[in-house]
Motif scaffolding. Structure first.
Motif, PDB file in Angstrom:
ATOM      1  N   THR A 289       0.882  -1.256   0.109  1.00 14.31           N
ATOM      2  CA  THR A 289       0.386   0.702  -0.164  1.00 14.31           C
ATOM      3  C   THR A 289       1.223   1.480  -0.092  1.00 14.31           C
ATOM      4  N   VAL A 290       1.797   1.361   0.111  1.00 19.52           N
ATOM      5  CA  VAL A 290       2.678   2.081   0.768  1.00 19.52           C
ATOM      6  C   VAL A 290       4.063   2.543  -0.394  1.00 19.52           C
ATOM      7  N   THR A 291       3.953   3.423  -1.397  1.00 14.97           N
ATOM      8  CA  THR A 291       5.531   3.584  -2.453  1.00 14.97           C
ATOM      9  C   THR A 291       6.297   4.133  -2.124  1.00 14.97           C
ATOM     10  N   PHE A 292       7.306   3.794  -2.622  1.00 19.27           N
ATOM     11  CA  PHE A 292       8.732   4.631  -2.709  1.00 19.27           C
ATOM     12  C   PHE A 292       8.492   5.772  -2.404  1.00 19.27           C
ATOM     13  N   ALA A 293       8.091   6.776  -2.422  1.00 17.61           N
ATOM     14  CA  ALA A 293       8.536   7.989  -2.265  1.00 17.61           C
ATOM     15  C   ALA A 293       7.354   8.230  -0.784  1.00 17.61           C
ATOM     16  N   GLN A 294       6.323   7.507  -0.772  1.00 20.48           N
ATOM     17  CA  GLN A 294       5.687   7.802   0.851  1.00 20.48           C
ATOM     18  C   GLN A 294       6.572   7.215   1.546  1.00 20.48           C
ATOM     19  N   GLY A 295       7.153   6.006   1.438  1.00 20.62           N
ATOM     20  CA  GLY A 295       7.219   5.529   2.795  1.00 20.62           C
ATOM     21  C   GLY A 295       8.814   6.101   2.925  1.00 20.62           C
ATOM     22  N   TYR A 296       9.482   6.665   2.219  1.00 23.68           N
ATOM     23  CA  TYR A 296      10.888   7.991   2.217  1.00 23.68           C
ATOM     24  C   TYR A 296      10.260   9.314   3.558  1.00 23.68           C
ATOM     25  N   SER A 297       9.522   9.241   2.658  1.00 23.46           N
ATOM     26  CA  SER A 297       8.746  10.079   3.078  1.00 23.46           C
ATOM     27  C   SER A 297       7.868  10.968   4.327  1.00 23.46           C
ATOM     28  N   PHE A 298       7.392   9.045   5.008  1.00 24.30           N
ATOM     29  CA  PHE A 298       7.024   8.815   6.179  1.00 24.30           C
ATOM     30  C   PHE A 298       8.511   8.876   7.457  1.00 24.30           C
ATOM     31  N   CYS A 299       9.565   8.289   7.035  1.00 22.16           N
ATOM     32  CA  CYS A 299      11.035   8.040   7.283  1.00 22.16           C
ATOM     33  C   CYS A 299      11.492   9.853   8.134  1.00 22.16           C
ATOM     34  N   ILE A 300      11.722  10.300   6.988  1.00 25.79           N
ATOM     35  CA  ILE A 300      12.054  11.845   7.339  1.00 25.79           C
ATOM     36  C   ILE A 300      10.790  12.579   8.359  1.00 25.79           C
ATOM     37  N   PHE A 301       9.623  12.363   8.531  1.00 21.71           N
ATOM     38  CA  PHE A 301       8.840  12.697   9.311  1.00 21.71           C
ATOM     39  C   PHE A 301       8.950  11.686  10.142  1.00 21.71           C
ATOM     40  N   CYS A 302       9.349  11.058  10.434  1.00 19.58           N
ATOM     41  CA  CYS A 302       9.685   9.950  11.438  1.00 19.58           C
ATOM     42  C   CYS A 302      11.030  10.359  12.381  1.00 19.58           C
ATOM     43  N   LEU A 303      12.445  10.895  11.428  1.00 18.99           N
ATOM     44  CA  LEU A 303      12.999  11.486  11.871  1.00 18.99           C
ATOM     45  C   LEU A 303      12.866  12.418  12.364  1.00 18.99           C
ATOM     46  N   LEU A 304      12.614  13.900  12.566  1.00 19.74           N
ATOM     47  CA  LEU A 304      12.475  14.945  12.465  1.00 19.74           C
ATOM     48  C   LEU A 304      11.321  15.260  13.596  1.00 19.74           C
ATOM     49  N   TYR A 305      10.171  14.341  13.970  1.00 20.44           N
ATOM     50  CA  TYR A 305       9.154  15.320  14.690  1.00 20.44           C
ATOM     51  C   TYR A 305       9.437  14.459  16.051  1.00 20.44           C
ATOM     52  N   THR A 306       9.182  15.195  17.208  1.00 17.14           N
ATOM     53  CA  THR A 306       9.093  14.783  18.746  1.00 17.14           C
ATOM     54  C   THR A 306       9.594  13.156  18.446  1.00 17.14           C
TER      55      THR A 306
END
Lengths: 85, 614
Positions: free
Chosen positions: B549-566
């Motif tokens: 269900t998750v594309t390459f770009a979505q997965g990476y975007s999720f990782c970026i968010f996960c890295l930077l938020y609280t």
């Protein structure tokens, strides 16, 4: 009389004056508490690369790191060449 | 070691017990002395208006219970640094029956100044000459009786670290206290006294030194000089620093993280064997609250214990050996441009293991602005918990062997975010304290110091954070388990995920992943397990589900968010405890959320654009 940044490495010098920018009393007091005050002995042991701080021996037993920006404000008179062993 | 005071007396601060304050310059072994006297009974005292932690304890001296307070190290009683203001405030407002000035015997030329300042205030004063063992090795001889006579103060020689001279020191302290006739009063007019006192004449110190101290005319090259020639070498210094940093990091990784895993196994076992049978009679929702809410909070706190103990044992070695100060010297050229110093760099690197102890470690920095800027930067360090999430997502979304490259790019992003944050905020948290840092001689840290540090820090961590974390865990539990019987997107959290879609869809993050991010606020380790729960499948198939269900770009975007938020609740709790400011904690929280959102947005939209063009 030269500034501490111009002093040759491993040369002992006597502090003549500490002329802080805009008469920064906090800096003068801190330097004095670490032994850097007129008539005291200083010796630059080494300088960190890329414009980093100086490693300075003050008196006989105190060693401090201070930035070049602060070191420029310390005026010294070299007394003797002491050769590195 | 000769004698120990009776440590069984409980800490209390009733006004009728006598109070001793410890004063001295930084690097005099003042805290070593305090810790040795206090043992495990040290506590953080509460003083009105004082935001710096002051450790205090009570000891029995000749049958009399007295309170001992460790004031921060100061260079000059008139100084403007936070620590110097704290000491002045303390002396203005709190009665002190006896002030003990601890001096470094090898540096009397500098330290006597402070004694003369204190003496002029009229405080009952006693002088302890510490590090007499070091002075002896250097061939420095101090005529203690003459010094006492000329100062007109009691003076004792001591080795705080190895325990020599304690018995005599206790005797002298008890004697000084017994001699006092009038009760202690604070010094409300301290500032006025200091102003009229003016500069202590250098000549006065010089006269004292000439009469009491004999120093060799030429010092033999010391071990410190030889070590510095190598460790601070213009070419080899930095590579050696990175080797040392790597070794420290390796220890955290190889010992600390497995220990964290072991604690998890232990708490899981406790849950399965003890807790679950115990609560089995309760309604399902109460069971869930107890197990998934409160017990999870407890387990989260517990899992940090081994990591913090290890981290601070390593910190004790770095700090007490004198190397931490040298790392500031080595890294200053780069860090000064960011408004930070080399110690910030060390903490940031250790933050890659775990943010929590790295935040606690910033206490070494005594400038509040420098410390806050460092605390703002540390949460962007890609910690081991986040790494687990990335490895999981990468394996699911990037099956074609580019995983290492993707992970590396996330590490680069972590650095970039830290640099950007420092650059953005260095004007806000402007460090106006001069960078004049003492480089103490290299010293062997004792096992006692190392253990005391590890234990002391973990005790403080537990005492301070457990409430915050328990409340947070229960809150997240409520979001992800209520209303009763709901799962996945039907829970409050899932509804928030749906409701947040206008914000999250532009980032390519669907409601399921948004819910995982809400879980991730608790602890990043939870994200993987929560994904399984959210998709209502086992952990193994959650990976397939994501891949589908998750594309390459979505997965990476999720990782970026996960890295930077609280980073996680524990990090936030620690940040709040260390900064002692809601506003600062909120700033860190909001800023990292905003940065995460913006970065993910830019990446995802750019990815869509490129896809559209291709």
């Amino acid at each position: 009389m030269i500034s501490l940044t111009e002093l040759t490495l491993n040369t002992t010098a006597i502090v003549q004056d500490v002329q802080t920018e805009g008469d920064n009393i906090a800096l003068t007091q801190r330097l004095a508490a670490l032994g850097i005050r007129p008539q005291c002995q200083v010796c630059v042991l080494r300088k960190a690369g890329f414009g980093g701080p100086l490693h300075v021996r003050v008196g006989a037993t105190t060693e401090v790191a201070l930035r070049r920006h602060e070191a420029v404000q310390i005026l010294v008179m070299p007394i003797a060449e002491s050769r590195r062993e | 070691m000769t004698c120990h005071p009776d440590l069984t007396a409980p800490v209390k601060t009733s006004p009728d017990i006598q109070r001793i304050a410890l004063l001295g310059m930084p690097n005099t072994g003042k805290s070593t002395f305090f810790n040795r006297v206090a043992g495990a009974s040290a506590q953080v005292g509460n003083w009105p208006g004082i935001t710096v932690d002051l450790l205090q304890t009570t000891v029995k001296l000749n049958g009399e219970v007295v309170a001992l307070v460790d004031l921060p190290g100061i260079y000059d009683l008139r100084g403007t640094a936070e620590d110097e203001q704290v000491v002045r405030r303390f002396l203005r407002e709190q009665p002190v029956d006896l002030a003990i000035a601890i001096l470094n015997a090898t540096q009397l030329d500098r330290h006597l100044q402070l004694v003369l300042q204190l003496r002029a205030l009229g405080l009952p004063l006693l002088v302890l000459l510490n590090m007499t063992d070091e002075a002896q090795r250097l061939g420095i001889q101090i005529d203690v009786p003459t010094l006492a006579e000329q100062l007109d103060l009691p003076v004792c020689a001591l080795s705080a670290k190895y325990g020599g001279g304690y018995f005599e020191a206790y005797q002298a302290i008890a004697h000084s206290l017994a001699q006092k006739s009038s009760p202690a009063t604070p010094l409300p007019d301290l500032d006025a006294k200091l102003a009229t006192q003016g500069e202590i004449a250098a000549a006065e110190v010089e006269t004292l030194l000439t009469a009491t101290v004999t120093r060799p005319t030429q010092f033999a090259p010391t071990l410190t000089q030889r070590l510095d020639a190598l460790l601070l070498h213009p070419i080899f210094g930095l590579p050696l620093f990175f080797v040392g940093l790597f070794a420290t990091f390796w220890l955290v990784w190889q010992v600390g993280l497995p220990a964290q895993g072991a604690v998890d196994v232990l708490t899981d076992w406790g849950q399965a064997q003890v807790l679950e049978p115990l609560v089995s009679g309760l309604p399902a929702i109460a069971q869930s609250l107890l197990l998934d809410g409160i017990w999870t909070g407890f387990a989260t706190v517990a899992s940090f214990v081994p990591l913090i103990v290890l981290f601070f044992m390593l910190m004790a070695v770095l700090e007490d050996s004198g190397y931490l100060a040298r790392s500031a010297y080595l890294m200053d050229a780069l860090m000064a441009r960011l408004g930070l110093d080399g110690r910030s760099f060390v903490m940031q690197m250790l933050g890659f293991g775990c943010n929590v102890p790295a935040l606690m470690g910033t206490r070494t920095m005594r400038s509040p602005a420098l410390r806050r800027l460092t605390m703002l930067v540390i949460p962007f360090a890609l910690c081991s918990a986040r790494l687990q999430v990335f490895v999981f997502i990468i394996a699911a979304v990037f099956p074609n062997g580019n995983g290492a490259l993707v992970l590396f790019s996330l590490y680069l992003l972590s650095f970039a975010a830290a640099f950007l944050t420092a650059a953005l905020f260095q004007a806000t948290f402007k460090n106006d304290e001069p960078f004049v840092l003492e480089l103490p001689p290299y010293r062997w840290p004792t096992g006692r110091q190392i253990l005391a540090r590890g234990w002391g820090e973990v005790r403080q961590f537990l005492r301070r954070t457990w409430r915050f974390i328990t409340v947070g865990c229960v809150a997240v539990w409520a979001l992800t388990h209520l209303p009763i019987g709901a799962t996945g997107l039907d829970t409050f959290g899932g509804q928030i995920g749906v409701w947040l879609q206008p914000l999250m869809r532009p980032l390519g993050i669907d409601p399921y992943l948004t819910l995982a991010l809400i879980f991730g606020f608790l602890a990043k380790e939870v994200v993987i397990g929560s994904l399984a729960a959210i998709y209502s499948v086992s952990e193994g198939t959650a990976s397939d589900q994501i891949a589908a269900t998750v594309t390459f770009a979505q997965g990476y975007s999720f990782c970026i968010f996960c890295l930077l938020y609280t980073p996680c609740l524990t990090t936030l709790a620690t940040l709040w405890q260390e900064a002692k400011s809601w506003r600062f904690t909120l700033l860190s929280l909001v800023f990292s959320l905003a940065l995460a959102w913006l970065s993910s947005l830019v990446f995802y939209q750019a990815a869509l654009l490129i896809e559209g063009m291709g």
